[in-house]
Write an enzyme that holds these catalytic residues in place. Structure first.
Site, short mmCIF file in Angstrom:
data_model
loop_
_atom_site.label_atom_id
_atom_site.label_comp_id
_atom_site.label_asym_id
_atom_site.label_seq_id
_atom_site.Cartn_x
_atom_site.Cartn_y
_atom_site.Cartn_z
N GLY A 3 0.80 -1.22 0.00
CA GLY A 3 0.00 0.00 0.00
C GLY A 3 0.84 1.27 0.00
CB ILE A 8 2.10 5.01 -7.58
CG1 ILE A 8 0.63 4.62 -7.43
CG2 ILE A 8 2.26 6.48 -7.92
CD1 ILE A 8 -0.06 5.21 -6.22
CD GLU A 144 3.15 -13.66 1.34
OE1 GLU A 144 2.67 -12.53 1.21
OE2 GLU A 144 2.46 -14.69 1.40
CB CYS A 383 -21.17 -4.42 -12.99
SG CYS A 383 -21.22 -6.19 -13.15
CD GLU A 407 -25.33 -11.20 -6.57
OE1 GLU A 407 -25.61 -10.49 -7.56
OE2 GLU A 407 -24.26 -11.09 -5.94
CG HIS A 512 -16.81 -3.58 -13.86
ND1 HIS A 512 -17.23 -3.10 -12.64
CD2 HIS A 512 -17.18 -4.89 -13.89
CE1 HIS A 512 -17.79 -4.07 -11.96
NE2 HIS A 512 -17.78 -5.17 -12.69
CD GLU A 514 -15.68 0.19 -12.90
OE1 GLU A 514 -16.52 0.47 -13.79
OE2 GLU A 514 -15.85 -0.71 -12.07
N1 GLN Z 1 -23.20 -9.45 -8.32
C1 GLN Z 1 -23.50 -9.18 -9.67
C2 GLN Z 1 -23.18 -10.37 -10.57
O1 GLN Z 1 -22.48 -11.27 -10.18
C3 GLN Z 1 -22.76 -7.93 -10.13
C4 GLN Z 1 -21.29 -8.14 -10.22
C5 GLN Z 1 -20.53 -6.84 -10.33
O2 GLN Z 1 -21.04 -5.78 -10.03
N2 GLN Z 1 -19.28 -6.94 -10.73
O3 GLN Z 1 -23.60 -10.43 -11.70
#
Ligand code: GLN
Length: 575
Positions: A3, A8, A144, A383, A407, A512, A514
């Site tokens: 960390g 970086i 490790e 997601c 889920e 995602h 991002e």
């Molecule tokens: N839990 C949800 C899924 O498995 C969304 C997963 C996530 O946001 N990466 O589909």
């Protein structure tokens, strides 16, 4: 210690050499026995980053991808678990021909083999790399990672002088009661490295405040490293200003000397690359904060920002480009419901629901999505953020009160989000999750198409198990939800949005976004969100200081629906 910012430091050095025209291949060597980061708790280890090829890895790989604007693959990430597994499988096959299998030379040999292979094939186009950046996780002295350190010592010896530049990143203590920096702990750590047979060439000193000359002199003296190679890596406003700071101290030239690479510098390439980067970095440093916006981020791991490192970075990229000062409020939704949602979101200008797993906080997120949808607050779902938006729409617009994801409720009456293992089989994706980059077919005349400048195919990274149930797609679509991004061949819904007459900015991806945002190429869905938030707070800026590139034309003049205006309830009837 972990960390501290090894990734970086390393990626900043790598960026400087890349700018000089050299081909770079980074690798992170993890000490833990897990095969990858997929099973790690983001609350303890930071976010799980996903590469194009579906590798689930440490968030440092995200730092390299962003800094170098280069896609990485599984060969840029190794764990002890992978290395031992490889060796044990080889042993079972009888490949060691009756010899005993040992840490040295077999395990260290495997490490050296991987590093040499990376040098041969890890360049940006799969070719030779000029320099590989090897980052060893953990701390010198850890059991490790000691075989990695030994492998690197051997490698440096075998490759000969000027082949290797060792960098030690250390920590400078600053006890508040003393009010001064202390170098002793750092000295002892470096000594430990020297005991392992490694003489560092460069020392990076992590600290809160700039490291004083006295401390740098002491460290230089006790570790045989010239003072100009002892660099203060104190806290800065953004990691993206570090390459410039290193250059200002001449660290790039030191590395070129250590590796005998001065003759390889392409100065024209460097001038161009530096210009582009400097413009961005100086915008971060000087922060022309033209627009103040507040952004609610609804995450389960709200307590630890590392769990959403890429979301944080994607916001930094887009807000820097749009000169916005973002007040990010990380909100845990475990205790949110319709009675207190107004209190939490009444004065935010945009909302993000990032990825997540498990049931906790989900009902709170659904209440928040209902609020932002009906109050026309710009929304970006990542997601899980798409899944909760679909559940909310099914419940409150379609009228399916029991809609849910399997889920969260295994036998939901209306499983609008569910697990469809056969979809993954169609795509030939292994494991239990759909992982890695996939094409997304973009529907024309949509917000998504607007954001991606009418591209028909975009490529984004996925990490999920559940998805929109195809059995409900038609009903949701006829109730006004637009599925603007789909799988090119199969009934897998990858982007949802609301049309402009209903909402100024409401979009969510099953992927995602991002993960693909880069400092100089910010992800369009984040750019759109920040632009929409600015437009909401300052309608007068539209067409002036906010580039129309990021604001989809609205059917009528944008209205400011602040917290005091009555909630505009959108129903699917009469549309
Ligand atoms: N839990 C949800 C899924 O498995 C969304 C997963 C996530 O946001 N990466 O589909």
């Amino acid at each position: 210690m972990s960390g501290l910012g090894k990734g970086i430091f390393s990626s900043s050095l790598a960026k400087m050499l890349q700018d000089k025209g050299l081909a770079i291949a980074p690798i992170k060597l993890e000490g833990y026995l897990n095969i990858d980061s997929g099973t790690l708790n983001p609350y303890r280890h930071g976010e799980v980053f996903v590469l194009e090829d579906g590798t689930e890895c440490d968030m440092d790989l995200g730092t390299y991808e962003r800094m170098l604007d280069q896609n990485l693959s599984r060969q840029n990430f190794a764990t002890s678990g992978q290395i031992y597994t490889e060796i044990l499988e080889r042993e079972r096959r009888g490949d060691y021909l009756g010899r005993d299998v040992q840490m040295i030379p077999h395990v260290t040999g495997e490490v050296k083999y991987r590093l040499r292979k990376l040098a041969m094939t890890g360049g940006p186009d799969g070719g030779l790399a000029d320099v590989i950046f090897v980052e060893v996780g953990g701390t010198v002295g850890d059991y490790e990672n000691s075989f990695y350190i030994e492998a690197l010592r051997e490698l440096a010896f075998e490759e000969g002088p000027q082949s290797t530049c060792f960098v030690a990143l250390t920590y400078i203590l600053e006890p508040t009661i003393l009010g001064e920096q202390k170098s002793k702990a750092a000295q002892l750590g470096i000594k430990r490295l020297m005991e392992a047979g490694i003489q560092p060439h460069i020392i990076g000193c992590r600290a809160h405040n700039p490291v004083t000359l006295t401390v740098r002199q002491k460290i230089s003296m006790f570790s045989n490293v010239p003072l100009n190679r002892v660099f203060s890596m104190h806290d800065r406003e953004s990691i993206y200003t570090i390459p410039e700071a290193m250059r200002a101290e001449g660290l790039d030239r030191e590395v070129l000397s250590i590796l005998n690479l001065h003759g390889r510098v392409d100065t024209q390439h460097e001038d161009r690359a530096r210009q582009r980067w400097t413009d961005f970095a100086s915008k971060i440093r000087t922060r022309p904060r033209k627009h103040q916006i507040s952004l609610g981020i609804l995450g389960k791991y709200a307590a630890l920002r590392d769990a959403y490192a890429s979301v944080d970075k994607a916001i930094e990229h887009s807000s820097t480009h749009l000169s916005a000062d973002v007040d990010a409020r990380w909100i845990d939704t475990s205790d949110v419901d319709s009675s207190n949602v107004q209190e939490l979101l009444g004065n935010v200008d945009a909302v993000i629901v990032p990825g997540g797993f498990g049931e906790r906080g989900v009902e709170g997120k659904i209440a928040c999505v209902q609020y932002v949808r009906t109050h026309r607050i710009p929304y970006l779902g990542l997601c899980l953020g798409l899944q909760v938006a679909v559940i909310e729409y099914a419940r409150n617009v379609l009228g399916l009160r029991t809609a849910n994801s399997t889920e969260f409720e295994h036998h939901a009456e209306h499983p609008v989000i569910c697990e469809l293992p056969e979809q993954r089989r169609i795509e030939g994706m292994g494991g239990t999750m759909r992982l890695g980059a996939q094409d997304v077919l973009v529907e024309p005349n949509t917000l998504l198409s607007f954001l991606f400048e009418s591209q028909r195919l975009i490529r984004e990274r996925f990490r999920h198990r559940y998805e929109v149930n195809p059995a409900y797609v038609e009903r949701l679509a006829s109730a006004g939800l637009r599925f603007s991004g789909r799988h090119p061949k199969h009934a897998i819904m990858q982007v949802i949005e609301l049309p402009p007459d209903i909402h100024p900015y409401f979009i969510a991806g099953q992927f995602h976004p991002e993960l693909t945002s880069r400092p100089l190429r910010p992800q369009p869905m984040f750019m759109g969100l920040i632009a929409a938030a600015i437009a909401r707070t300052n309608p007068q800026f539209v067409g002036e200081s906010i580039s129309p590139r990021w604001l989809r034309p609205q059917p009528s003049a944008p209205k400011r629906n602040g917290p005091k205006s009555p909630p505009k309830v959108i129903s699917h009837t009469g549309r």
